[in-house]
Enzyme design. Structure first.
Site, short mmCIF file in Angstrom:
data_model
loop_
_atom_site.label_atom_id
_atom_site.label_comp_id
_atom_site.label_asym_id
_atom_site.label_seq_id
_atom_site.Cartn_x
_atom_site.Cartn_y
_atom_site.Cartn_z
N LEU A 22 0.57 -2.03 6.71
CA LEU A 22 1.63 -2.05 5.86
C LEU A 22 2.40 -0.75 5.58
O LEU A 22 1.84 0.38 5.74
CB LEU A 22 1.10 -2.50 4.36
N ASP A 23 3.66 -0.77 5.18
CA ASP A 23 4.46 0.43 4.75
C ASP A 23 3.78 1.10 3.62
O ASP A 23 2.93 0.37 2.86
CB ASP A 23 5.59 0.18 4.62
N LYS A 24 3.85 2.10 3.11
CA LYS A 24 3.45 3.09 2.06
C LYS A 24 3.48 2.39 0.86
O LYS A 24 2.58 2.07 -0.04
CB LYS A 24 3.87 4.53 2.36
#
Length: 306
Positions: free
Chosen positions: A136-138
């Site tokens: 997942l993106d940050k």
């Protein structure tokens, strides 16, 4: 540290088949076979070591013992707490908070979910490399799927390629999305002027997202939609780029045109993950609790529904 070598056992249901072919039927890759042969693993038939050219008969018991894995070099194991949704000898499903990177980078080598997983595995006596299956993106919250050994990672990666892992997200986007249900089918590529940003591009990779509107509502004159999204591919920033491309960027996603007025990160949450367990063959459906910052926004829905 004690050994936790992975052991797989199966009984032959047919005769006159080469051991090599039988092993491949169980999803063991050529790379894994090489590792077994040269890094301390074993292939046994009825308790006796055999080569992959051995011919099997009905009723033979085949046992595959994988070599112990080495820890990832350069990955610092750190102690930390993360909510675990499911865990067994093969899989670890957890919830990632927004603001926490999935894997280390040159600028941020520590404090990522991978560092915390490495610390967790070490604390539990496992020498496995950290095998993250779904990243997942940050600033995206929600479910992350982790394989606890390389064979599980291989099987799950193959399941991803064949679209046998279903990932459902929820997001809050700008504007009232007109259609209740629809598909976005548009290729995504890297933007020439950025190493981070992506864009719709004819030269990009195939990308497909299903969209369903859950609610349309208004806050302080701002029209918003709460949407559910299913990924059919896994391109970088796929949901963010696809929703921006139809004029409905995620709120909080200033990289792709979203406003920071209501939330300071993209309002995107990986809510559900569904798959057939690669070893037990049992269906597995997991759900990550909705994050507080997005809940604070959609709580307006009952009185502002349009």
């Amino acid at each position: 540290m004690k050994s936790h070598a992975l052991k797989l056992t199966f009984e032959m249901k047919e005769s006159s088949i080469l051991l090599r072919d039988a092993i491949r039927q169980y999803g063991i890759s050529k790379k894994a076979l090489t590792s077994i042969k040269y890094e301390g693993g074993l292939i046994l038939v009825n308790g006796e070591e055999k080569t992959v050219r051995h011919t099997l008969q009905i009723g033979d018991i085949v046992t595959i013992i994988f070599p112990d894995e080495k820890k990832s070099e350069g990955l610092v194991a750190q102690k930390g707490v993360f909510p675990i949704l499911f865990e067994d000898d093969h899989l670890l499903m957890l919830t990632k908070e927004a603001g926490l990177s999935t894997i280390p980078s040159r600028e941020h080598p520590n404090g990522t979910i991978a560092n915390l997983i490495a610390g967790y595995l070490e604390e539990n006596g496992l020498t496995s490399t950290v095998h993250i299956v779904t990243r997942l993106d940050k600033d995206t919250s929600g479910i992350i799927c982790v394989a606890k050994h390389r064979h599980a990672h291989h099987l799950l990666s193959e399941m991803q390629k064949s679209n046998d892992i279903s990932r459902t997200y929820e997001a809050i986007v700008h504007g009232h999305v007109e259609k209740d249900k629809f598909m976005i089918d548009a290729p995504i590529g890297r933007k020439d002027s950025s190493i981070i940003e992506r864009m719709i591009s004819p030269e990009g990779k195939f990308a497909k997202t299903s969209v369903e509107v859950l609610n349309r509502f208004t806050i302080s004159g701002e029209e918003l939609s709460h949407v559910k999204l299913n990924l059919h591919t896994g391109r970088t920033h796929q949901i963010r780029v696809h929703m921006m491309s139809i004029g409905h960027p995620l709120i909080g996603d200033d990289l792709y045109g979203g406003s920071l007025t209501l939330i300071e990160r993209q309002a995107l949450h990986a809510k559900e993950l569904t798959l057939i367990h690669p070893f037990t063959k049992e269906p597995l459906k997991l759900e990550a609790p909705f994050p507080r910052d997005m809940t604070e926004i959609i709580r307006f829905i009952p009185t502002n529904r349009t």
